[in-house]
Design an enzyme around this catalytic site. Structure first.
Site, PDB file in Angstrom:
ATOM      1  N   CYS A   9       0.743  -1.155   0.098  1.00  0.00           N
ATOM      2  CA  CYS A   9      -0.002   0.008  -0.084  1.00  0.00           C
ATOM      3  C   CYS A   9       0.917   1.162  -0.011  1.00  0.00           C
ATOM      4  CB  CYS A   9      -0.874  -0.221   1.220  1.00  0.00           C
ATOM      5  SG  CYS A   9      -0.345   0.166   2.954  1.00  0.00           S
ATOM      6  N   ARG A  15      -3.648  -0.755   5.165  1.00  0.00           N
ATOM      7  CA  ARG A  15      -4.052  -1.661   4.467  1.00  0.00           C
ATOM      8  C   ARG A  15      -3.207  -3.121   4.483  1.00  0.00           C
ATOM      9  NH1 ARG A  15      -5.930   1.785  -0.381  1.00  0.00           N
ATOM     10  NH2 ARG A  15      -4.131   2.983   0.121  1.00  0.00           N
ATOM     11  N   ASP A 116      -9.378   3.011   1.199  1.00  0.00           N
ATOM     12  CA  ASP A 116      -8.377   3.578   2.131  1.00  0.00           C
ATOM     13  C   ASP A 116      -8.885   4.171   3.362  1.00  0.00           C
ATOM     14  OD1 ASP A 116      -6.026   4.521   3.312  1.00  0.00           O
ATOM     15  OD2 ASP A 116      -5.508   5.980   1.667  1.00  0.00           O
TER      16      ASP A 116
END
Length: 144
Positions: A9, A15, A116
């Protein structure tokens, strides 16, 4: 033969560490997992909300962020990114990784990016965790 999964990420604090923790918690034989970020600072902690959500799920994960390197891309059997822009950035820096780099959704036959939660509520992190959990289950079916 082991399959090496690298989740990528942006900052390696939300994440990708959650994805790494989810897959690692499954304790699958012959599957190794790591995570990194395209703009990560080495040695950073996972975000507070990411840690809370993992704890709620009973998943222990001791995380230290790391900047994506050629060592990571060489190690990986599959590089699974959270967004199309992460994938493009990887391929611009590590063109030899083209045949093993996918967005996580692309890998499982879906379209789009993983949401996100950065800077959001713990509820946003829970939603992202659930999204990752579902995508990882699908991804496991695609592994050799």
């Amino acid at each position: 033969m082991s399959v090496h999964i690298l989740f990528v990420c942006t900052g390696n604090t939300c994440r990708s560490p959650m994805a790494e923790a989810i897959l690692h918690s499954k304790r699958l034989p012959n599957v190794e997992v790591k995570s990194a970020g395209v703009y990560a600072v080495n040695g950073g902690d996972a975000s507070t909300h990411a840690k809370v959500v993992l704890q709620e799920q009973g998943i222990a994960h001791n995380h230290s962020s790391s900047q994506l390197t050629k060592g990571h891309t060489d190690w990986a059997t599959f590089i699974l990114t959270m967004t199309a822009s992460h994938k493009q950035l990887i391929l611009s820096h590590f063109p030899d990784a083209i045949n093993k780099t996918y967005t996580l959704k692309e890998f499982v036959g879906e379209i789009g990016d993983v949401s996100d939660p950065f800077g959001g509520s713990v509820e946003m992190y829970r939603n992202t965790f659930n999204e990752l959990q579902k995508l990882i289950e699908l991804a496991l079916q695609k592994l050799p």
